[in-house]
Write an enzyme that holds these catalytic residues in place. Structure first.
Site, PDB file in Angstrom:
ATOM      1  CG  HIS A 202       4.225  -0.574  -3.054  1.00 13.44           C
ATOM      2  ND1 HIS A 202       3.683  -1.804  -2.814  1.00 13.44           N
ATOM      3  CD2 HIS A 202       3.786  -0.205  -4.288  1.00 13.44           C
ATOM      4  CE1 HIS A 202       2.927  -2.153  -3.846  1.00 13.44           C
ATOM      5  NE2 HIS A 202       2.972  -1.205  -4.744  1.00 13.44           N
ATOM      6  NE  ARG A 309       3.347   2.216  -8.334  1.00  8.21           N
ATOM      7  CZ  ARG A 309       4.510   2.395  -8.944  1.00  8.21           C
ATOM      8  NH1 ARG A 309       5.045   3.612  -9.003  1.00  8.21           N
ATOM      9  NH2 ARG A 309       5.152   1.383  -9.495  1.00  8.21           N
ATOM     10  NE  ARG A 346      -2.238   0.928  -9.184  1.00  6.06           N
ATOM     11  CZ  ARG A 346      -1.075   0.423  -8.757  1.00  6.06           C
ATOM     12  NH1 ARG A 346      -0.574  -0.636  -9.359  1.00  6.06           N
ATOM     13  NH2 ARG A 346      -0.429   0.973  -7.762  1.00  6.06           N
ATOM     14  CD  GLU A 449      -2.211  -5.923  -9.738  1.00  7.96           C
ATOM     15  OE1 GLU A 449      -1.094  -5.524  -9.381  1.00  7.96           O
ATOM     16  OE2 GLU A 449      -3.240  -5.240  -9.598  1.00  7.96           O
ATOM     17  CG  ASN A 472       6.599  -4.804  -9.093  1.00  2.87           C
ATOM     18  OD1 ASN A 472       7.498  -5.161  -9.836  1.00  2.87           O
ATOM     19  ND2 ASN A 472       6.312  -3.535  -8.908  1.00  2.87           N
ATOM     20  CG  ASP A 473       0.998  -7.079  -6.435  1.00  2.35           C
ATOM     21  OD1 ASP A 473       1.702  -7.368  -5.449  1.00  2.35           O
ATOM     22  OD2 ASP A 473       0.215  -6.117  -6.428  1.00  2.35           O
ATOM     23  CB  CYS A 520       2.973  -0.629 -15.391  1.00  4.04           C
ATOM     24  SG  CYS A 520       1.801  -1.621 -14.451  1.00  4.04           S
TER      25      CYS A 520
END
Length: 596
Positions: A202, A309, A346, A449, A472-473, A520
């Protein structure tokens, strides 16, 4: 002497400037710039801290028991001498005057200078005196920190604007927490380098949102680079050049100018609709961390916010949580800044490499797990704290009265989590009705994710209005890789056949069900993936505002009908990347791709 340090490029471009080292310390050190009118008061803070330490040392010496070793008294005398030595406190004062560093930062910067001088001494006895200097500085830092916020970028209200120098600066650190990175968004730093970190940590993601050159995982950077060294950060190649020659410096300055011209050219696409050559309209959304990022997203031509976020509202607060009204104001500010365009918020995704400093709730149980990425994070944490979760849900719902809002839930994997989440949303709505507070109906979506979620798409599509793929995850959990760990970064592969299949299947099932689907994660902002995602049927991309123009350019040059012909061939290949380059980019494969 010129030297090169290699790391992982995470944010493209070239930065040239003098190195500002943030040395790691056993004591948390606040690093921020002060304004010109605060210099004298900051020097006074340093002087008062020195006097407090001197009194502590004198008290210790005075109260030593009679049978204490004589060497102990002598050591305290040495520490007192060091404390008043001009090489320490006098030079520290100069950092405050010249650079407008706060006292703690100035002190740690001078410690770095002195430590290197001791390391270069040939006499063993003198070289070992470095430990005495470190102990004195640690004691002084502790005194200074007693009444101050101990975080790397504390004092964010200064925003870096206090420094009065004209020389460009680059930040060199062992690591920078994601929450601390936010404090540098409006700072004087032109780029940064860290010893640790992965491409999709991150910290790296926030760096890209700042749109400044950055390199992580550079291992020895903070040890090899000295304060005020001239440094070039090549964010394209992942190379840090220290003390460059005039010829190399001029070459990189030329590259800087070329990059600026390219940005200006891309900026002209802002008002151009994102439509492919064959007439397919594509939605380009923005990822933001804080409400003040929303105006920049709107200015970049985003069609809305695809990912707010919200966890960054919870960070750098000394363990306290934002209340419902504070959250509501933040969400409303973002909604109003987007001027009628949709904002997807989110719910808090705390955990893994995004932690809160000191939370009173359950003592941050996930912080004590061996692998926080697999622990109590994201929706798991929210469901374990239902009153906190409903507070956030109410704040988000209240913001929907001021513009279109979508609610996004992270890291869902179980049917029970889905049921509990929707129950909490229903309770939050009822609480607002009972209180007479207005809100609009919002779409509720799920982050895809976790591989389990991607494999259970029919279940998710029955319960949610839309899905958003967090690549990403998804990559991290599918390939069992800690994405913040540079030691396994070579295994982090968004082109892995399993990843592409999960992404493709998710998009296909959502479209078949008539539900909205977006990406995203970082793949959305990587132009290398744009044609493939378009060919898979994706028509909604969410990325950092700085990436929108380059992705739009790629979309304008793409023909989805032609691209669609290659999807099966690419996905069925053992080496999808090589096959993609051959079929889409026209580059010959070095090795033939065999059908899986």
């Amino acid at each position: 002497m010129t030297l090169q340090v290699f790391g992982l490029p995470v944010s493209r471009g070239v930065a040239i400037g003098k190195a500002v080292l943030v040395a790691s310390s056993r004591v948390d050190v606040a690093h921020y710039f002060i304004n010109a009118d605060q210099v004298e008061s900051e020097i006074e803070r340093l002087r008062e801290g020195r006097d407090v330490v001197a009194r502590e040392l004198e008290t210790l010496k005075r109260e030593m028991p009679d049978d204490a070793p004589g060497e102990l008294g002598a050591l305290l005398d040495v520490h007192l001498l060091l404390l008043h030595d001009d090489a320490l406190t006098g030079a520290t004062k100069q950092w405050i005057v010249d650079r407008h560093y706060n006292a703690e930062w100035a002190l740690s910067a001078q410690l770095e200078v002195l430590a290197r001088q001791f390391d270069e001494m040939e006499d063993d006895y003198l070289r070992e005196r470095k430990a005495d200097v470190e102990q004195v500085v640690e004691r002084l830092l502790s005194v200074l920190a007693r009444g101050a916020t101990s975080a790397i970028a504390s004092g964010a209200s200064h925003g870096g604007s206090g420094w009065g120098g004209e020389e460009p600066l680059v930040l060199i650190a062992n690591d920078i927490a994601p929450a601390d990175m936010l404090q540098f968004k409006q700072s004087v730093f032109k780029g940064f380098v860290t010893d640790v970190g992965g491409k999709t940590s991150h910290t790296a993601i926030v760096a890209r949102s700042m749109d400044i050159p950055a390199i992580v995982g550079a291992r020895e950077a903070s040890r090899l680079i000295r304060q005020d060294d001239w440094v070039i950060i090549d964010g394209d190649a992942g190379v840090v050049i220290v003390d460059p020659s005039p010829m190399v410096l001029e070459e990189y300055r030329f590259r800087q100018r070329q990059s600026e011209l390219e940005r200006e050219r891309l900026a002209r696409l802002r008002h151009t609709p994102a439509v492919t050559l064959d007439g397919e309209r594509v939605e380009l959304l923005a990822n933001i961390e804080l409400p003040q990022d929303a105006p920049g997203a709107f200015a970049a031509g985003a069609a809305g916010v695809g990912l707010f976020r919200s966890e960054f509202l919870f960070m750098n607060r000394n363990g306290s949580l934002p209340g419902e009204d504070e959250q509501f104001e933040a969400y409303r500010a973002a909604v109003e800044a987007m001027q009628g365009l949709p904002v997807t918020i989110r719910t808090v995704d705390i955990g893994a490499d995004k932690s809160l400093e000191r939370m009173s709730i359950n003592e941050l149980r996930h912080e004590h797990t061996l692998n926080p990425a697999l622990g109590l994070r994201a929706i798991r944490w929210s469901l374990s704290e239902p009153s906190m979760f409903r507070m956030q849900l109410r704040a988000i719902l209240r913001a929907s009265a001021y513009g279109p809002v979508k609610l996004l839930i992270p890291m869902l994997a179980h049917r029970g989590e889905i049921r509990q989440t929707l129950e909490q949303v229903a309770r939050a709505k009822q609480q607002l009705r009972d209180a007479g507070l207005p809100f609009a109906e919002v779409e509720v979506g799920a982050m895809i994710e976790v591989p389990a979620a991607a494999l259970l798409m029919p279940l998710f599509l029955r319960h949610f209005d839309f899905v958003s793929i967090g690549t990403n995850d998804l990559i991290q959990y599918t390939l069992a890789i800690d994405r913040a760990d540079e030691n396994v970064s070579y295994l982090y592969d968004p082109w892995h056949p399993a990843i592409l299949k999960l992404v493709s299947d998710t998009i296909a099932q959502a479209r078949l069900a008539g539900k909205g689907v977006s990406v995203c994660g970082e793949m959305a902002g990587d132009s290398a993936f744009t044609p493939l995602l378009l060919a898979m049927g994706l028509r909604s991309f969410s990325m950092h505002p700085s990436q929108i123009a380059s992705i739009k350019q790629r979309i304008l040059r793409s023909d989805t009908q032609k691209l669609r012909l290659h999807v099966h061939d690419i996905l069925s290949s053992e080496d999808p990347h090589a096959r993609y380059r051959e079929l889409v980019d026209g580059e010959p494969s070095r090795t033939p791709a065999l059908a899986a």
